[in-house]
Design a protein around this motif. Structure first.
Motif, PDB file in Angstrom:
ATOM      1  N   VAL A 101       0.842  -1.198   0.000  1.00  0.00           N
ATOM      2  CA  VAL A 101       0.000   0.000   0.000  1.00  0.00           C
ATOM      3  C   VAL A 101       0.876   1.246   0.000  1.00  0.00           C
ATOM      4  O   VAL A 101       1.831   1.362   0.768  1.00  0.00           O
ATOM      5  N   GLY A 102       0.552   2.178  -0.895  1.00  0.00           N
ATOM      6  CA  GLY A 102       1.268   3.443  -0.957  1.00  0.00           C
ATOM      7  C   GLY A 102       1.446   3.898  -2.386  1.00  0.00           C
ATOM      8  O   GLY A 102       0.890   3.321  -3.333  1.00  0.00           O
ATOM      9  N   ILE A 113      -1.299   2.039  -4.820  1.00  0.00           N
ATOM     10  CA  ILE A 113      -1.946   0.825  -4.314  1.00  0.00           C
ATOM     11  C   ILE A 113      -2.610   1.212  -2.998  1.00  0.00           C
ATOM     12  O   ILE A 113      -1.975   1.807  -2.123  1.00  0.00           O
ATOM     13  N   ASP A 114      -3.893   0.876  -2.866  1.00  0.00           N
ATOM     14  CA  ASP A 114      -4.649   1.297  -1.689  1.00  0.00           C
ATOM     15  C   ASP A 114      -5.608   0.187  -1.259  1.00  0.00           C
ATOM     16  O   ASP A 114      -5.886  -0.744  -2.020  1.00  0.00           O
ATOM     17  N   TRP A 115      -6.119   0.324  -0.035  1.00  0.00           N
ATOM     18  CA  TRP A 115      -7.092  -0.619   0.502  1.00  0.00           C
ATOM     19  C   TRP A 115      -8.486  -0.265  -0.007  1.00  0.00           C
ATOM     20  O   TRP A 115      -8.817   0.911  -0.129  1.00  0.00           O
ATOM     21  N   ARG A 116      -9.285  -1.281  -0.257  1.00  0.00           N
ATOM     22  CA  ARG A 116     -10.712  -1.086  -0.514  1.00  0.00           C
ATOM     23  C   ARG A 116     -11.446  -1.295   0.800  1.00  0.00           C
ATOM     24  O   ARG A 116     -10.898  -1.829   1.755  1.00  0.00           O
ATOM     25  N   ASP A 117     -12.704  -0.915   0.848  1.00  0.00           N
ATOM     26  CA  ASP A 117     -13.496  -1.086   2.071  1.00  0.00           C
ATOM     27  C   ASP A 117     -13.631  -2.548   2.481  1.00  0.00           C
ATOM     28  O   ASP A 117     -13.757  -2.848   3.665  1.00  0.00           O
ATOM     29  N   ASP A 118     -13.599  -3.472   1.509  1.00  0.00           N
ATOM     30  CA  ASP A 118     -13.758  -4.895   1.828  1.00  0.00           C
ATOM     31  C   ASP A 118     -12.430  -5.582   2.178  1.00  0.00           C
ATOM     32  O   ASP A 118     -12.374  -6.797   2.318  1.00  0.00           O
ATOM     33  N   GLY A 119     -11.338  -4.795   2.304  1.00  0.00           N
ATOM     34  CA  GLY A 119     -10.052  -5.372   2.710  1.00  0.00           C
ATOM     35  C   GLY A 119      -9.171  -5.823   1.569  1.00  0.00           C
ATOM     36  O   GLY A 119      -8.049  -6.267   1.784  1.00  0.00           O
ATOM     37  N   ARG A 120      -9.667  -5.735   0.349  1.00  0.00           N
ATOM     38  CA  ARG A 120      -8.846  -6.085  -0.814  1.00  0.00           C
ATOM     39  C   ARG A 120      -8.049  -4.870  -1.244  1.00  0.00           C
ATOM     40  O   ARG A 120      -8.257  -3.765  -0.765  1.00  0.00           O
ATOM     41  N   LEU A 170       9.679  -2.090  -5.241  1.00  0.00           N
ATOM     42  CA  LEU A 170       8.577  -2.878  -5.775  1.00  0.00           C
ATOM     43  C   LEU A 170       8.953  -3.273  -7.197  1.00  0.00           C
ATOM     44  O   LEU A 170       9.149  -2.411  -8.058  1.00  0.00           O
ATOM     45  N   LEU A 171       9.093  -4.564  -7.435  1.00  0.00           N
ATOM     46  CA  LEU A 171       9.428  -5.087  -8.759  1.00  0.00           C
ATOM     47  C   LEU A 171       8.131  -5.395  -9.490  1.00  0.00           C
ATOM     48  O   LEU A 171       7.283  -6.128  -8.973  1.00  0.00           O
ATOM     49  N   ALA A 187      10.238   2.775  -6.663  1.00  0.00           N
ATOM     50  CA  ALA A 187      10.610   3.155  -5.298  1.00  0.00           C
ATOM     51  C   ALA A 187       9.400   3.787  -4.634  1.00  0.00           C
ATOM     52  O   ALA A 187       8.609   4.479  -5.280  1.00  0.00           O
ATOM     53  N   SER A 188       9.273   3.559  -3.340  1.00  0.00           N
ATOM     54  CA  SER A 188       8.211   4.181  -2.576  1.00  0.00           C
ATOM     55  C   SER A 188       8.410   5.686  -2.568  1.00  0.00           C
ATOM     56  O   SER A 188       9.538   6.169  -2.404  1.00  0.00           O
ATOM     57  N   VAL A 189       7.330   6.431  -2.760  1.00  0.00           N
ATOM     58  CA  VAL A 189       7.437   7.891  -2.736  1.00  0.00           C
ATOM     59  C   VAL A 189       7.916   8.342  -1.360  1.00  0.00           C
ATOM     60  O   VAL A 189       8.720   9.252  -1.245  1.00  0.00           O
ATOM     61  N   ARG A 190       7.501   7.666  -0.293  1.00  0.00           N
ATOM     62  CA  ARG A 190       7.984   7.988   1.064  1.00  0.00           C
ATOM     63  C   ARG A 190       9.481   7.768   1.154  1.00  0.00           C
ATOM     64  O   ARG A 190      10.211   8.575   1.706  1.00  0.00           O
TER      65      ARG A 190
END
Length: 196
Positions: A101-102, A113-120, A170-171, A187-190
């Motif tokens: 996620v991020g 990449i983010d979470w959906r309300d159903d956890g996916r 992340l490959l 690369a992660s933006v963070r």
């Protein structure tokens, strides 16, 4: 004549077996079992016309193994070649779903990449190829299927993307049917912000 045939036969059996294929790095098909490693010291890729050094501590993605050699790809430089499998310090692939996620970036290409309300998970890619939709996880590998693609039918056409986490990177590999250059190392933006 017998002696010549005997010598040729002995030379055939004593010669080292050929590698299964040239090493062009870790491809889409390798992603389901991709592993990661670091070079504990300076080593050099073998095969090809020149020996290219891999620096100590450089993060590598590992693909197929042939004759105690592993097809390795240096993630930051993109160089690839054969390395002695036992000379590498294996690191654990990050299998935590939340670690995907991020926001991720590779040049002009970006992934969110983010979470959906159903956890996916859901993924959105922009820049070099645009895709959006749900992402599944299987054994620590993120799997994205384009709209209308049946995940069970591997022969069906359509966009398929596989992602794996190694270290802070992340490959990403796609099957070449996603409309652009999604494949690469992100690369992660963070992480990029911390490095500045």
């Amino acid at each position: 004549m017998r002696r010549l045939l005997f010598l040729l036969g002995a030379a055939f059996f004593l010669s080292p077996p050929a590698r299964a294929a040239d090493c062009a790095g870790v491809g889409f098909a390798d992603m389901l079992w991709v592993r990661f490693a670091k070079a504990p010291g300076d080593v050099a890729f073998t095969g090809g016309k020149s020996r290219i050094a891999v620096a100590r501590g450089e993060l590598l993605a590992l693909g197929v193994i042939s004759d105690a050699q592993v097809c390795a790809e240096a993630l930051k430089s993109g160089r690839s070649g054969w390395l002695p499998n036992d000379s590498l310090e294996k690191i654990v692939r990050i299998n935590d779903t939340g670690s995907f996620v991020g926001d991720w970036r590779r040049g002009a290409a970006a992934l969110r990449i983010d979470w959906r309300d159903d956890g996916r998970l859901t993924v959105e890619a922009t820049g070099a190829g645009s895709v959006a939709g749900d992402m599944d996880m299987r054994d620590g590998v993120g799997l994205f299927y384009g709209e209308g693609v049946d995940p069970e039918n591997t022969e069906a056409p359509g966009c398929r993307v596989r992602m794996a986490r190694g270290g802070e990177l992340l490959l990403v590999r796609d099957n070449g049917q996603c409309g652009g250059g999604l494949a690469g190392t992100y690369a992660s933006v963070r992480s990029a912000a911390r490095a500045k």
